[in-house]
Design a protein around this motif. Sequence first.
Motif, PDB file in Angstrom:
ATOM      1  N   ARG A 501       0.813  -1.229   0.000  1.00  0.00           N
ATOM      2  CA  ARG A 501       0.000   0.000   0.000  1.00  0.00           C
ATOM      3  C   ARG A 501       0.841   1.271   0.000  1.00  0.00           C
ATOM      4  O   ARG A 501       0.298   2.367  -0.162  1.00  0.00           O
ATOM      5  CB  ARG A 501      -0.940  -0.002   1.213  1.00  0.00           C
ATOM      6  CG  ARG A 501      -2.046  -1.041   1.116  1.00  0.00           C
ATOM      7  CD  ARG A 501      -3.033  -0.912   2.255  1.00  0.00           C
ATOM      8  NE  ARG A 501      -4.180  -1.788   2.051  1.00  0.00           N
ATOM      9  CZ  ARG A 501      -5.252  -1.470   1.340  1.00  0.00           C
ATOM     10  NH1 ARG A 501      -5.327  -0.267   0.785  1.00  0.00           N
ATOM     11  NH2 ARG A 501      -6.251  -2.318   1.199  1.00  0.00           N
ATOM     12  N   ASP A 502       2.148   1.131   0.190  1.00  0.00           N
ATOM     13  CA  ASP A 502       3.006   2.315   0.181  1.00  0.00           C
ATOM     14  C   ASP A 502       3.380   2.763  -1.232  1.00  0.00           C
ATOM     15  O   ASP A 502       3.907   3.866  -1.398  1.00  0.00           O
ATOM     16  CB  ASP A 502       4.298   2.043   0.966  1.00  0.00           C
ATOM     17  CG  ASP A 502       4.040   1.911   2.456  1.00  0.00           C
ATOM     18  OD1 ASP A 502       3.045   2.482   2.931  1.00  0.00           O
ATOM     19  OD2 ASP A 502       4.832   1.230   3.136  1.00  0.00           O
ATOM     20  N   VAL A 503       3.129   1.943  -2.239  1.00  0.00           N
ATOM     21  CA  VAL A 503       3.479   2.359  -3.596  1.00  0.00           C
ATOM     22  C   VAL A 503       2.488   3.430  -4.055  1.00  0.00           C
ATOM     23  O   VAL A 503       1.351   3.510  -3.554  1.00  0.00           O
ATOM     24  CB  VAL A 503       3.478   1.166  -4.573  1.00  0.00           C
ATOM     25  CG1 VAL A 503       4.342   0.024  -4.070  1.00  0.00           C
ATOM     26  CG2 VAL A 503       2.072   0.679  -4.856  1.00  0.00           C
ATOM     27  N   PRO A 513      -3.875  -2.332  -4.553  1.00  0.00           N
ATOM     28  CA  PRO A 513      -2.420  -2.201  -4.392  1.00  0.00           C
ATOM     29  C   PRO A 513      -1.729  -3.534  -4.633  1.00  0.00           C
ATOM     30  O   PRO A 513      -2.371  -4.599  -4.625  1.00  0.00           O
ATOM     31  CB  PRO A 513      -2.258  -1.761  -2.939  1.00  0.00           C
ATOM     32  CG  PRO A 513      -3.442  -2.345  -2.242  1.00  0.00           C
ATOM     33  CD  PRO A 513      -4.572  -2.267  -3.245  1.00  0.00           C
ATOM     34  N   PRO A 514      -0.426  -3.514  -4.842  1.00  0.00           N
ATOM     35  CA  PRO A 514       0.317  -4.778  -4.962  1.00  0.00           C
ATOM     36  C   PRO A 514       0.249  -5.566  -3.661  1.00  0.00           C
ATOM     37  O   PRO A 514      -0.172  -5.035  -2.619  1.00  0.00           O
ATOM     38  CB  PRO A 514       1.762  -4.314  -5.242  1.00  0.00           C
ATOM     39  CG  PRO A 514       1.657  -2.884  -5.626  1.00  0.00           C
ATOM     40  CD  PRO A 514       0.443  -2.340  -4.946  1.00  0.00           C
ATOM     41  N   PRO A 515       0.667  -6.817  -3.680  1.00  0.00           N
ATOM     42  CA  PRO A 515       0.759  -7.585  -2.424  1.00  0.00           C
ATOM     43  C   PRO A 515       1.672  -6.864  -1.426  1.00  0.00           C
ATOM     44  O   PRO A 515       2.435  -5.961  -1.791  1.00  0.00           O
ATOM     45  CB  PRO A 515       1.356  -8.925  -2.868  1.00  0.00           C
ATOM     46  CG  PRO A 515       1.118  -9.009  -4.329  1.00  0.00           C
ATOM     47  CD  PRO A 515       1.103  -7.605  -4.848  1.00  0.00           C
ATOM     48  N   SER A 516       1.616  -7.272  -0.195  1.00  0.00           N
ATOM     49  CA  SER A 516       2.309  -6.555   0.882  1.00  0.00           C
ATOM     50  C   SER A 516       3.799  -6.358   0.609  1.00  0.00           C
ATOM     51  O   SER A 516       4.382  -5.340   1.006  1.00  0.00           O
ATOM     52  CB  SER A 516       2.130  -7.295   2.208  1.00  0.00           C
ATOM     53  OG  SER A 516       2.629  -8.626   2.107  1.00  0.00           O
ATOM     54  N   SER A 547       8.130 -14.978   4.128  1.00  0.00           N
ATOM     55  CA  SER A 547       6.754 -14.578   3.810  1.00  0.00           C
ATOM     56  C   SER A 547       6.561 -14.251   2.342  1.00  0.00           C
ATOM     57  O   SER A 547       5.432 -14.303   1.835  1.00  0.00           O
ATOM     58  CB  SER A 547       6.366 -13.353   4.651  1.00  0.00           C
ATOM     59  OG  SER A 547       6.402 -13.643   6.025  1.00  0.00           O
ATOM     60  N   VAL A 548       7.632 -13.907   1.642  1.00  0.00           N
ATOM     61  CA  VAL A 548       7.475 -13.511   0.248  1.00  0.00           C
ATOM     62  C   VAL A 548       7.206 -14.709  -0.663  1.00  0.00           C
ATOM     63  O   VAL A 548       6.622 -14.550  -1.745  1.00  0.00           O
ATOM     64  CB  VAL A 548       8.727 -12.741  -0.239  1.00  0.00           C
ATOM     65  CG1 VAL A 548       9.894 -13.684  -0.529  1.00  0.00           C
ATOM     66  CG2 VAL A 548       8.413 -11.896  -1.471  1.00  0.00           C
TER      67      VAL A 548
END
Length: 559
Positions: A501-503, A513-516, A547-548
């Motif tokens: 969500r920071d992008v 938004p993209p994944p975390s 986690s990725v």
Amino acid sequence: MPQHPAIILVSETRADFLLDEFGRYVRDYTLLGATSAAEAEALAQQIVDDGGQVALFVTEARLPDSAVLLALHRWRVVVPTARRMVAAHWEDFLETAEALRPGLATGKYDAFLLMPRGARDEEFHTAVCELLSDWGSTVAAPEVTTAEVVAEPGNALAVAIREFFARMGMPSATYAPASEVGKAAAEEWRTTHGTEPTYPLVSHIRGGVIAPTTVRDVAALIYGRPDSIDPEGANAIVDLCIVGAGPAGLAAAVYGASEGLSTVAVEAEAIGGQAGTSSMIRNYLGFPRGVSGMRLAQRARSQAIRFGTRFFTGWEVTGLTPGADGAPHVLHTDGGDLHARTVVLSTGVTYRKLGVEPLEALVGLGVHYGSAMSVAREMEGADVVVVGGGNSAGQAALHLARFARSVTIVVRREGLEATMSSYLIKEISYHHRVTVRPFTSVVDGGGGGRLEWLTLRDSRDGTADTVPAGGLFLLLGAEPHSDWLPAAVARDDNGYVLTGRDVPAETWSDGVPPPSLGTTVPGIFAVGDIRSGSMKRVAAASGEGSSVVPLVHAYLAGS
């Protein structure tokens, strides 16, 4: 003087029991019993005076002539490099534990254990072996080497090569060109190449002698070149390419490969990243006696290789061309390109430069960026300065204090509390060789061919004084290693990669938004210290690396 490094076992009434219990170590260590703190101190002092080594003190929790914590302190003054263990008898284990265990938090000793109650107490001896292994890898000269470096003392490249080997967990030794080993390496070079050698020379594990001009020349010997992947083969396009093999990258490599992804990891330096230079990480989950960054990286690397990860060390990724319309991403190195369906960015951060020109000229000659564990032994009897207020600086200072006459931690702030973990601050405050100098910066330094002095300035009144220094270790905070990334991968104002969500909202797909851990480019993820908003802790980086992998799987399933 004992023929082997000594283990001193201290107990008023059970010295014979301990000598018998430690009988399994008699081939490689000299076992010495003592019935009091004073006797143990005298034994240690005699060994030191005779030029010997003490690897380990093991003491009961009660001594007839001294409080145990005071005895441990006195023994450390005599032998700063020895490891120290309390083995409490089961009759008073619970009573003494409450009083003695807090000493672990201040670094007064290394392990508190229940004395064995029967044969084959392998849990007890696992702790003993861990302490002896730590001592052997950081104090003792290696008995067996995987590489030999030939160079004159003070050769900066030779120092950097040795540090690379140390971080990779590969014991090495340095020899002068006039030594027998040096002469043999030079003659092998002449026979093979027909020319006079340049130094350093490295006799390496694959056989043969090379004359490297960079550390990368040595690193590339271990795992080869990226273009060794057959461009026409079945694995020409890998499922996952990880850029950077610090804790985050190693975790991604372990979990990615273990879950069936064809996985490649590319590391510009030694596997382990900055964490790999830490002499002892004491707050990593599951290692109550601590673990060195090198050991942690070594175990993770072996684990990843076991599952099929392929590593390339010494190759910096210089560019990334994102794939379009489902095409693979292309990563560019001087050793060839790599093609990958997904990419995980875990390049971490690099230490900021000091920017003092005379000292930059002495890098490798007493001045070191990072903890440079391989040169710690050479600081014996020297005055050393560590610049930095983070955990890595604290760990480096405590490790160097085993060898150096004095260690001064220089920080611009008023202290360490805002930037360093409490357990390290406690250890530093207790250590008789370590002092903290606040509101201070290094502004000059020099020497005749290597570092001999430093000028330190107090920011409060502008006064400066010149102090003797045999070593300067710079751990100056971090800058993201992201300059090589394309503009399509969004970063914040400081260069850290934006994820989730920071992008920027305008880059979201259909308002989502993209994944975390996803970046602005589908199929490219960021984990660890390179990621904007990350925790900058080893455990957090490892967690993101693991986690990725589910996000990678989800992307591959939908692509």
